[in-house]
Enzyme design. Structure first.
Site, PDB file in Angstrom:
ATOM      1  CD  GLU A  34      -2.919  -1.116   0.096  1.00 24.58           C
ATOM      2  OE1 GLU A  34      -3.112  -0.016  -0.473  1.00 24.58           O
ATOM      3  OE2 GLU A  34      -3.523  -2.148  -0.236  1.00 24.58           O
TER       4      GLU A  34
ATOM      5  CB  CYS B 223      -1.235   7.257   1.527  1.00 23.31           C
ATOM      6  SG  CYS B 223      -2.687   6.318   2.047  1.00 23.31           S
TER       7      CYS B 223
END
Length: 466
Positions: A220, A254
């Site tokens: 991720e 993110c």
């Protein structure tokens, strides 16, 4: 006592932990539905009973307000656990598979089974949530888990280690604290799965090390997530939702909007509304509002401050070196080759570039690596479909930001440089499961034509395999 005193850097100790988890797994202690359900309930109880302790640690490490800490680090986990408990029985069941003519008399099954010992390497930006969220999937799928938290958020790391040690047998779930050396030792172990959340550069290292043992991975990562504001957008609402997504955790998210692509007809209006949103959220002085986070370290702070030279500051720009805070900042007159446009910003600085046509936007985004997220503000169905159908990205929103990751009904993950694999909800269960195919063949009869013999006929074989 320094936090580094808790670091585990002895390879023998780490190897012993992995070996104990291997033994625990092979003794079938993690696989029954009852064990999985009870473990999830224990995790749920641990979080609920220690909300204040967790929020205090988040305040110390990142200056997160109670509301932000609960919404982004605690509440989202409790919802994930509730969702998993509700659906786990269905996810665990074997699924029947159809058979073909050559397999008459047989039955096919697909059986989800756990990998074994999993390693979860968590980042510092959402240090509790991004460690526990994949843990939910690992437990639900029947694995053991080792969590390696970030050394940049030592208070959360320590709290997590203490709470999980009280909740689980370390042969089932444990935390190993440390820095780079600890991670390097962990990556040498005979693990069965690695789940990493962090930067693209470190992700490449993780994948390289995992490849040496052919350990499957989920990465991720991140990247430069564009936010497009078209000429027909609801500009006032767009500004609020953009600033919400960018200012949460001081931009250290993110999936935060990384840069703005704004139609030239609404640029002036959008800047005014973004300023209005900042004031509405944090008052006249963002840095003293008590509702705004800080940058995680001096190194990260100094890197972000350098970006302020890459354009004209039209909102914000003020900062405090002592508290490591930078106000939400919008930069106008930014060039594509500016340093702020080269890598993910990961802070509260938002470069703005204007455009005239949607084709121009598509071409510009295609010049960069596939982003983790994309956000589009437009009322036009045609524009929405053009962007969605022509631009590759991990996930995103139309007329909102970041909210796509807050639902267990949608899988979350990147594509290309922004990541490999997905999680949340059923996607987490699937990520931590191997789907084993089993064919159960009948013994009541047999087909002779498939065996080599003088009587074997190509014509018969073709008949069945056409």
């Amino acid at each position: 006592m320094k936090h580094s005193d808790y670091y585990v850097t002895d390879e023998n100790i780490i190897s012993n932990i992995v070996e104990k988890q291997k033994r625990y797994f092979y003794e079938q202690k993690t696989k029954s539905k009852a064990v999985r359900v009870q473990a999830l309930k224990d995790l749920q109880s641990m979080i609920k009973s220690n909300e204040e302790v967790i929020m205090e640690a988040l305040k110390k490490d990142l200056n997160k307000s109670e509301i932000e800490a609960y919404a982004s680090e605690i509440g989202i986990l409790l919802e994930e656990i509730r969702f998993t408990l509700k659906h786990l029985d269905g996810w665990m069941k074997s699924k029947k598979a159809k058979t073909v003519m050559t397999h008459i008399g047989s039955k096919g099954y697909i059986i989800p089974e756990p990998y074994g010992v999993t390693l979860i390497i968590a980042p510092w930006n959402y240090p509790f949530q991004l460690a526990i969220s994949p843990l939910i999937g690992a437990i639900a799928a029947g694995n053991t888990a080792i969590i390696k938290p970030s050394e940049l958020t030592p208070n959360v790391s320590r709290v997590m280690e203490e709470l999980l040690a009280k909740t689980f047998d370390p042969s089932f779930v444990t935390v190993i604290e440390g820095a780079v050396e600890t991670t390097q030792i962990l990556l040498k172990q005979p693990l069965d799965y690695i789940f990493f959340t962090g930067s693209v550069n470190v992700g490449k290292v993780i994948m390289q090390e995992a490849g040496k043992q052919l350990i499957p991975v989920t990465l991720e990562l991140g990247g430069k997530s564009p936010c497009i504001v078209h000429r027909d957008a609801n500009v006032e609402l767009a500004a609020k939702r953009i600033m919400f997504g960018k200012s949460m955790n001081a931009g250290q998210t993110c999936v935060a909007p990384d840069y703005l692509l704004v139609h030239k007809d609404v640029k002036v209006q959008l800047i005014a509304q973004l300023q209005k949103a900042v004031t509405q959220f944090y008052g006249e002085d963002v840095l003293t509002s008590g509702r705004y986070g800080r940058i995680v370290s001096e190194r990260h702070f100094d890197r972000l401050i350098e970006f302020l030279q890459d354009g004209k500051v039209v909102i914000g720009g003020n900062y405090n070196e002592e508290t490591l805070q930078i106000a939400p900042t919008v930069l106008d007159e930014v060039k594509w080759d500016s340093s702020v446009m080269q890598d993910e910003i990961f802070g509260p600085i938002l470069p703005l570039i204007e455009y005239e046509s949607v084709d121009e936007v598509v071409s510009a985004v295609h010049q960069k690596a596939k982003p983790l997220a994309l956000y589009l503000f437009s009322e036009s169905e045609e524009v929405q479909q053009q962007i969605i159908n022509t631009v590759s990205f991990g996930g995103g929103c139309i007329n909102d930001t970041i909210m796509h990751l807050a639902t267990p009904h949608l899988p979350f993950g990147g594509v290309g440089e922004s990541g490999i694999g997905q999680y949340h909800g059923e996607a987490s269960f699937k990520t931590f499961s191997h789907f084993k195919s089993v064919l159960k063949q009948t013994t009541k009869f047999d087909f002779a034509f498939k065996y080599p013999s003088d009587n074997q006929s190509l014509k018969t074989i073709k008949k069945f395999l056409k």
